[in-house]
Design a protein around this motif. Structure first.
Motif, PDB file in Angstrom:
ATOM      1  N   ASP A 163      84.703  41.997   2.595  1.00 28.32           N
ATOM      2  CA  ASP A 163      85.830  41.485   2.087  1.00 28.32           C
ATOM      3  C   ASP A 163      86.968  41.951   2.789  1.00 28.32           C
ATOM      4  O   ASP A 163      87.667  40.902   2.200  1.00 28.32           O
ATOM      5  CB  ASP A 163      86.204  40.730   0.961  1.00 28.32           C
ATOM      6  N   THR A 164      86.851  43.141   3.037  1.00 35.48           N
ATOM      7  CA  THR A 164      88.398  43.855   2.967  1.00 35.48           C
ATOM      8  C   THR A 164      88.597  44.376   4.143  1.00 35.48           C
ATOM      9  O   THR A 164      87.463  44.419   5.564  1.00 35.48           O
ATOM     10  CB  THR A 164      88.563  45.205   2.030  1.00 35.48           C
ATOM     11  N   GLN A 165      89.731  45.281   4.998  1.00 31.42           N
ATOM     12  CA  GLN A 165      90.241  45.924   5.603  1.00 31.42           C
ATOM     13  C   GLN A 165      89.047  46.591   6.102  1.00 31.42           C
ATOM     14  O   GLN A 165      88.974  47.523   7.131  1.00 31.42           O
ATOM     15  CB  GLN A 165      91.525  45.921   5.775  1.00 31.42           C
ATOM     16  N   GLY A 166      88.917  48.025   4.516  1.00 29.11           N
ATOM     17  CA  GLY A 166      87.991  49.116   4.622  1.00 29.11           C
ATOM     18  C   GLY A 166      86.811  48.734   4.875  1.00 29.11           C
ATOM     19  O   GLY A 166      85.847  49.559   5.726  1.00 29.11           O
ATOM     20  N   ASP A 167      86.058  47.298   4.839  1.00 26.27           N
ATOM     21  CA  ASP A 167      84.374  47.156   5.341  1.00 26.27           C
ATOM     22  C   ASP A 167      85.159  47.116   7.358  1.00 26.27           C
ATOM     23  O   ASP A 167      83.618  47.594   7.749  1.00 26.27           O
ATOM     24  CB  ASP A 167      84.527  45.618   5.113  1.00 26.27           C
ATOM     25  N   ALA A 168      86.406  46.371   7.603  1.00 25.02           N
ATOM     26  CA  ALA A 168      86.026  46.042   8.739  1.00 25.02           C
ATOM     27  C   ALA A 168      86.680  47.206   9.633  1.00 25.02           C
ATOM     28  O   ALA A 168      85.728  47.259  10.080  1.00 25.02           O
ATOM     29  CB  ALA A 168      87.426  44.730   9.374  1.00 25.02           C
ATOM     30  N   PHE A 178      81.531  42.797  12.345  1.00 25.95           N
ATOM     31  CA  PHE A 178      82.058  42.487  11.527  1.00 25.95           C
ATOM     32  C   PHE A 178      82.563  40.887  11.160  1.00 25.95           C
ATOM     33  O   PHE A 178      82.966  39.991  11.939  1.00 25.95           O
ATOM     34  CB  PHE A 178      83.035  43.181  10.913  1.00 25.95           C
ATOM     35  N   ILE A 179      81.790  40.473  10.164  1.00 26.26           N
ATOM     36  CA  ILE A 179      81.607  39.187   9.051  1.00 26.26           C
ATOM     37  C   ILE A 179      82.778  38.916   8.155  1.00 26.26           C
ATOM     38  O   ILE A 179      82.590  39.548   7.301  1.00 26.26           O
ATOM     39  CB  ILE A 179      80.610  38.629   8.745  1.00 26.26           C
ATOM     40  N   LEU A 180      83.612  38.468   8.172  1.00 25.23           N
ATOM     41  CA  LEU A 180      84.699  38.589   6.699  1.00 25.23           C
ATOM     42  C   LEU A 180      83.892  37.140   5.828  1.00 25.23           C
ATOM     43  O   LEU A 180      83.772  36.108   5.940  1.00 25.23           O
ATOM     44  CB  LEU A 180      86.365  38.185   7.508  1.00 25.23           C
ATOM     45  N   ALA A 181      84.246  37.843   4.167  1.00 23.54           N
ATOM     46  CA  ALA A 181      84.124  36.715   3.333  1.00 23.54           C
ATOM     47  C   ALA A 181      85.417  36.133   2.868  1.00 23.54           C
ATOM     48  O   ALA A 181      85.943  37.116   2.152  1.00 23.54           O
ATOM     49  CB  ALA A 181      82.973  37.484   2.370  1.00 23.54           C
ATOM     50  N   ARG A 192      87.294  38.448  14.024  1.00 32.35           N
ATOM     51  CA  ARG A 192      87.137  37.147  15.025  1.00 32.35           C
ATOM     52  C   ARG A 192      85.827  36.703  14.074  1.00 32.35           C
ATOM     53  O   ARG A 192      85.892  35.222  14.196  1.00 32.35           O
ATOM     54  CB  ARG A 192      86.466  38.052  15.664  1.00 32.35           C
ATOM     55  N   ARG A 193      84.811  36.444  12.909  1.00 29.39           N
ATOM     56  CA  ARG A 193      83.459  35.617  12.659  1.00 29.39           C
ATOM     57  C   ARG A 193      84.423  36.040  10.245  1.00 29.39           C
ATOM     58  O   ARG A 193      84.166  36.957  10.333  1.00 29.39           O
ATOM     59  CB  ARG A 193      82.788  36.576  13.070  1.00 29.39           C
ATOM     60  N   ARG A 194      84.383  34.192  10.394  1.00 33.05           N
ATOM     61  CA  ARG A 194      85.007  34.355   8.948  1.00 33.05           C
ATOM     62  C   ARG A 194      83.696  33.698   8.394  1.00 33.05           C
ATOM     63  O   ARG A 194      83.258  32.730   9.014  1.00 33.05           O
ATOM     64  CB  ARG A 194      86.555  34.016   9.115  1.00 33.05           C
ATOM     65  N   ILE A 195      83.641  33.322   7.038  1.00 32.52           N
ATOM     66  CA  ILE A 195      83.168  32.695   6.266  1.00 32.52           C
ATOM     67  C   ILE A 195      83.838  32.222   5.288  1.00 32.52           C
ATOM     68  O   ILE A 195      84.458  33.193   4.314  1.00 32.52           O
ATOM     69  CB  ILE A 195      81.393  33.035   5.534  1.00 32.52           C
ATOM     70  N   ARG A 196      84.081  31.176   4.714  1.00 33.99           N
ATOM     71  CA  ARG A 196      84.504  30.212   3.854  1.00 33.99           C
ATOM     72  C   ARG A 196      83.153  31.040   2.194  1.00 33.99           C
ATOM     73  O   ARG A 196      83.880  30.637   1.684  1.00 33.99           O
ATOM     74  CB  ARG A 196      85.450  29.041   4.047  1.00 33.99           C
ATOM     75  N   LYS A 197      82.167  30.394   2.443  1.00 37.72           N
ATOM     76  CA  LYS A 197      81.045  30.706   1.276  1.00 37.72           C
ATOM     77  C   LYS A 197      79.629  31.293   2.086  1.00 37.72           C
ATOM     78  O   LYS A 197      79.761  31.444   2.854  1.00 37.72           O
ATOM     79  CB  LYS A 197      80.534  29.423   0.385  1.00 37.72           C
ATOM     80  N   ILE A 198      79.479  31.936   1.423  1.00 36.37           N
ATOM     81  CA  ILE A 198      77.942  32.647   1.869  1.00 36.37           C
ATOM     82  C   ILE A 198      77.119  31.754   2.092  1.00 36.37           C
ATOM     83  O   ILE A 198      76.275  32.180   3.380  1.00 36.37           O
ATOM     84  CB  ILE A 198      77.116  33.296   0.842  1.00 36.37           C
ATOM     85  N   SER A 199      76.705  30.722   1.932  1.00 32.79           N
ATOM     86  CA  SER A 199      75.966  29.211   2.850  1.00 32.79           C
ATOM     87  C   SER A 199      75.986  29.693   4.562  1.00 32.79           C
ATOM     88  O   SER A 199      75.265  29.369   4.727  1.00 32.79           O
ATOM     89  CB  SER A 199      75.645  28.289   1.792  1.00 32.79           C
TER      90      SER A 199
END
Length: 208
Positions: A163-168, A178-181, A192-199
């Motif tokens: 969920d952070t820039q550090g993760d990316a 990387f997938i952003l929460a 580039r890839r994002r989720i609004r909820k984990i499901s």
């Protein structure tokens, strides 16, 4: 795909309120500082290494003093979370169970030893996660810790959810997608890839 690697704080649960309470108590009991640690401040810092967090919170203290107070903070936190766990994000348990039927799940976090185990017990997900590794064990960057977990488990094709820039940045260092929460603590404008909820992971992973 060999597996999915997850961050914890801001991705799977939020324990900043609990941590803020006991970190503030630890600081007052182990230093002469009258420092109040807030949940909002921890949301800005969680995801960084333990060294970076101590430098940000206690810049006037020596490295030895920072290390001592952080050990107290983490000891207080681990003990408190046993009976006052963080708040799981909606859908975490159900999504882990669904994903674990299709691939192996892992966790890499910049946390202290014992923290990931606490999370897994609180969520009842011990049987869903194949392996995990943290900064408390490796004392290296998250990107390097990710590579260590991959080498240990002979992983080649994985994705990381954080969920952070550090993760990316860690994923860039490790050479993995990387997938952003988006619901978490930080923001990564160029993700580039994002989720609004984990499901949503169940659907987005079909593209890999």
């Amino acid at each position: 795909m060999d597996g999915i690697i997850f961050d914890v704080d801001g991705t799977l649960w939020d324990s900043t309120e609990q941590a803020a309470q006991v970190w503030t108590r630890a600081v007052r009991e182990h230093t002469g500082l009258d420092t109040r640690v807030s949940a909002d401040r921890l949301k800005e810092l969680f995801g960084k290494t333990m060294t970076e967090i101590s430098n940000a919170l206690f810049p006037t203290l020596s490295n030895e003093e920072q290390e001592r107070i952080m050990e107290a903070c983490y000891d207080y936190e681990n003990e408190y979370l046993e009976t006052h766990p963080g708040v799981l994000y909606e859908g975490v348990v159900e999504t882990f169970h669904a994903l674990a039927e299709k691939t192996n799940l892992y966790i890499v976090s910049n946390c202290q030893c014992g923290y990931i185990e606490l999370f897994l017990r609180a969520a009842g997900l011990e049987d869903s996660v194949r392996d995990h590794l943290c900064f408390g064990e490796t004392s290296v960057s998250k990107g390097q810790t990710i590579r260590m977990l991959m080498e240990k488990n002979r992983l080649e094709h994985v994705v990381y959810v954080g969920d952070t820039q550090g993760d990316a940045d860690a994923c860039r260092e490790a050479g993995i997608p990387f997938i952003l929460a988006e619901y978490g603590f930080g923001d990564v404008p160029d993700a580039r890839r994002r989720i609004r909820k984990i499901s949503e992971l169940c659907e987005i992973l079909k593209s890999f």
